[in-house]
Design an enzyme around this catalytic site. Structure first.
Site, short mmCIF file in Angstrom:
data_model
loop_
_atom_site.label_atom_id
_atom_site.label_comp_id
_atom_site.label_asym_id
_atom_site.label_seq_id
_atom_site.Cartn_x
_atom_site.Cartn_y
_atom_site.Cartn_z
N ILE A 69 -8.82 -1.76 -5.40
CA ILE A 69 -9.48 -0.46 -5.27
C ILE A 69 -8.43 0.65 -5.31
CG2 ILE A 69 -9.47 -0.35 -2.74
CD1 ILE A 69 -12.47 0.67 -3.06
N GLY A 126 -9.73 -5.98 -4.72
CA GLY A 126 -11.01 -5.80 -5.41
C GLY A 126 -11.12 -6.61 -6.69
N ASP A 129 -12.63 -9.76 -5.62
CA ASP A 129 -14.08 -9.55 -5.44
C ASP A 129 -14.81 -9.71 -6.77
OD1 ASP A 129 -14.25 -8.78 -2.61
OD2 ASP A 129 -13.18 -6.97 -3.18
N GLU A 149 -6.67 -7.31 1.20
CA GLU A 149 -7.25 -6.32 2.11
C GLU A 149 -6.66 -6.34 3.52
OE1 GLU A 149 -10.36 -6.81 -1.11
OE2 GLU A 149 -8.91 -8.08 -0.07
N ASP A 157 -14.62 -6.52 2.00
CA ASP A 157 -16.06 -6.32 2.19
C ASP A 157 -16.88 -6.24 0.90
OD1 ASP A 157 -15.16 -3.87 1.30
OD2 ASP A 157 -15.79 -2.73 3.08
#
Length: 276
Positions: A69, A126, A129, A149, A157
């Site tokens: 991110i 990310g 993810d 993270e 998350d």
């Protein structure tokens, strides 16, 4: 074809039913911005609805797949909630924001067409993810992974903690998520995070093409059904999963695709299936 700020959709071979969806911010190592989170589900939906697209290859432009991110995005999320003195309302807004970001990644699972990730360079935070929500994952030997993270004082998350355990096993997922340590392509293969490792990006691109073209030549009803049933079966008991596929096939099995596959085998020719 629609233009995106953070992505590009490419059909490398004319008339091919394999489409490429590329993360396209190479100067920022394909870091995920707010624009990405609004564009990604739209791009996947457009490919899902495109009858000419049977398989999607997801890659990163430049030297890396995805560095995670964008820190500017992270700061804007945090600062937007630091203005409020009402902790309850601030928390509710942040929860809604996180749910929206999660939904952007889950769009990979909502897409009926299979998505194959081709990972080179960094796949951090990310990026994990994203790839854990894909259907098949390939990488290069020098690809670099990290569930990062925890080092940013965040509990991951956007799906890694939910999807990674069923891919690499609970114990491995716990270790990777708690340490945030880096690991490369060969270890990713041992862990089961990727199914194939290639010596170079060129070799991986060719491997991706061959596998994607192979899947794209199969019955689109059977391919989308296989993805849908496998995805749903993760959440079901064995009996529920068997019941679900029985119901699915009672609706889909008696198709022209079945007749075409059987007659093509009998006639020793390649089957030709109608678009979905």
């Amino acid at each position: 074809m629609e233009k995106y700020k953070t992505l590009e959709i490419v059909q490398k071979t004319p008339n091919s039913s394999v489409f490429h969806l590329n993360l396209n911010r190479p100067s920022l190592r394909n870091a995920l911005s707010r624009d990405f989170f609004s564009e990604f589900p739209k791009a996947l939906s457009s490919l899902d609805q495109n009858p000419n697209a049977n398989v999607i290859i997801l890659s990163g432009v430049g030297d890396h797949f995805c560095s995670g991110i964008d820190l500017k995005t992270l700061n804007s999320i945090i600062s937007s909630d630091s203005q409020s003195h009402d902790r309850g309302r601030s928390g509710e807004r942040l929860r809604r924001e996180i749910k929206g970001l999660q939904d952007s990644i889950t769009a990979l699972e909502r897409c009926r067409k299979p998505v194959i990730a081709g990972i080179h360079g960094a796949c951090i935070g990310g990026g994990i993810d994203i790839v854990t929500a894909c259907d098949i994952r390939f990488c290069t030997e020098d690809a670099l992974f990290s569930v990062k993270e925890v080092d940013l004082a965040i509990t991951a998350d956007l799906g890694t903690l939910q999807r990674l355990p069923s891919i690499v096993g609970y114990g491995n997922a716990m270790e990777l998520a708690l340490t945030g340590r880096r690991f490369t392509g060969p270890e990713a293969k041992v862990l089961g995070l990727v199914s194939r490792v290639f010596g170079s990006k060129n070799d991986m691109d060719e491997g991706l093409r061959l596998v994607a073209e192979g899947i794209a030549a199969k019955s689109p009803l059977a391919v989308t059904g296989t993805k849908a049933v496998l995805r749903r079966s993760r959440e079901m008991t064995l009996d529920q999963g068997l019941d679900y596929v029985a119901t699915w096939n009672s609706a889909m099995l008696l198709s022209d695709d079945l007749m075409e596959a059987v007659s093509a085998q009998a006639q020793k020719r390649k089957p030709v299936f109608a678009k979905l």
